[in-house]
Write a protein that holds these residues in place. Sequence first.
Motif, PDB file in Angstrom:
ATOM      1  N   UNK A  23      23.625  39.608 101.832  1.00  0.00           N
ATOM      2  CA  UNK A  23      23.522  38.001 101.675  1.00  0.00           C
ATOM      3  C   UNK A  23      22.362  36.982 100.434  1.00  0.00           C
ATOM      4  N   UNK A  24      22.827  35.807 100.124  1.00  0.00           N
ATOM      5  CA  UNK A  24      22.092  35.636  98.823  1.00  0.00           C
ATOM      6  C   UNK A  24      21.774  34.022  99.369  1.00  0.00           C
ATOM      7  N   UNK A  25      21.086  33.550  99.579  1.00  0.00           N
ATOM      8  CA  UNK A  25      21.063  32.374  99.477  1.00  0.00           C
ATOM      9  C   UNK A  25      19.581  31.556  99.218  1.00  0.00           C
ATOM     10  N   UNK A  26      19.463  30.267  98.380  1.00  0.00           N
ATOM     11  CA  UNK A  26      19.224  29.521  98.241  1.00  0.00           C
ATOM     12  C   UNK A  26      18.100  28.659  99.096  1.00  0.00           C
ATOM     13  N   UNK A  27      18.508  28.184 100.432  1.00  0.00           N
ATOM     14  CA  UNK A  27      18.317  27.513 101.736  1.00  0.00           C
ATOM     15  C   UNK A  27      16.777  28.309 101.660  1.00  0.00           C
ATOM     16  N   UNK A  28      17.033  30.007 102.326  1.00  0.00           N
ATOM     17  CA  UNK A  28      15.494  29.999 102.868  1.00  0.00           C
ATOM     18  C   UNK A  28      14.282  30.943 102.095  1.00  0.00           C
ATOM     19  N   UNK A  29      13.287  30.809 102.395  1.00  0.00           N
ATOM     20  CA  UNK A  29      12.711  31.165 101.762  1.00  0.00           C
ATOM     21  C   UNK A  29      11.488  31.793 102.293  1.00  0.00           C
ATOM     22  N   UNK A  30      11.578  32.179 103.106  1.00  0.00           N
ATOM     23  CA  UNK A  30      10.792  33.216 104.526  1.00  0.00           C
ATOM     24  C   UNK A  30      11.208  34.429 104.828  1.00  0.00           C
ATOM     25  N   UNK A  31      10.758  35.450 104.673  1.00  0.00           N
ATOM     26  CA  UNK A  31      11.542  36.575 106.229  1.00  0.00           C
ATOM     27  C   UNK A  31      11.497  36.315 107.302  1.00  0.00           C
ATOM     28  N   UNK A  32      12.389  35.388 108.251  1.00  0.00           N
ATOM     29  CA  UNK A  32      12.445  35.375 109.461  1.00  0.00           C
ATOM     30  C   UNK A  32      13.285  36.124 109.936  1.00  0.00           C
TER      31      UNK A  32
END
Length: 111
Positions: A23-32
């Motif tokens: 998956x590719x996301x522009x919303x998430x910035x951290x590996x949670x």
Amino acid sequence: MFAFTKTMALVSYVPKKGKNVVLLSTKHREPQLEEGPQKKPNIILAYNKSKGAVDHLDQACSAYTTQRRTPRWPMCLFYHILDISLFNAFVLFVAINPKWNEKNYLKGGFS
């Protein structure tokens, strides 16, 4: 496995042997990761939470489609874009006119 740029995050998750989810996301910035035994990435959880709209779009486009059999892929793409545009127009119409079709709601009409 996570990969990040300034504006995007990419996650590769293997829930079962032989199955890979990317998956590719522009919303998430951290590996949670979620707490629990599976430890799914939060990007996948956010996708699963919002995929109902995509399912509804696919269902509506399959019931009311403009697509025709054609050997030319640009025409297939055109028909698909037309289907999605018509669905989006319908969603906007219902948002502007909320009382439209309220009498037929219980008879199986769209609302």
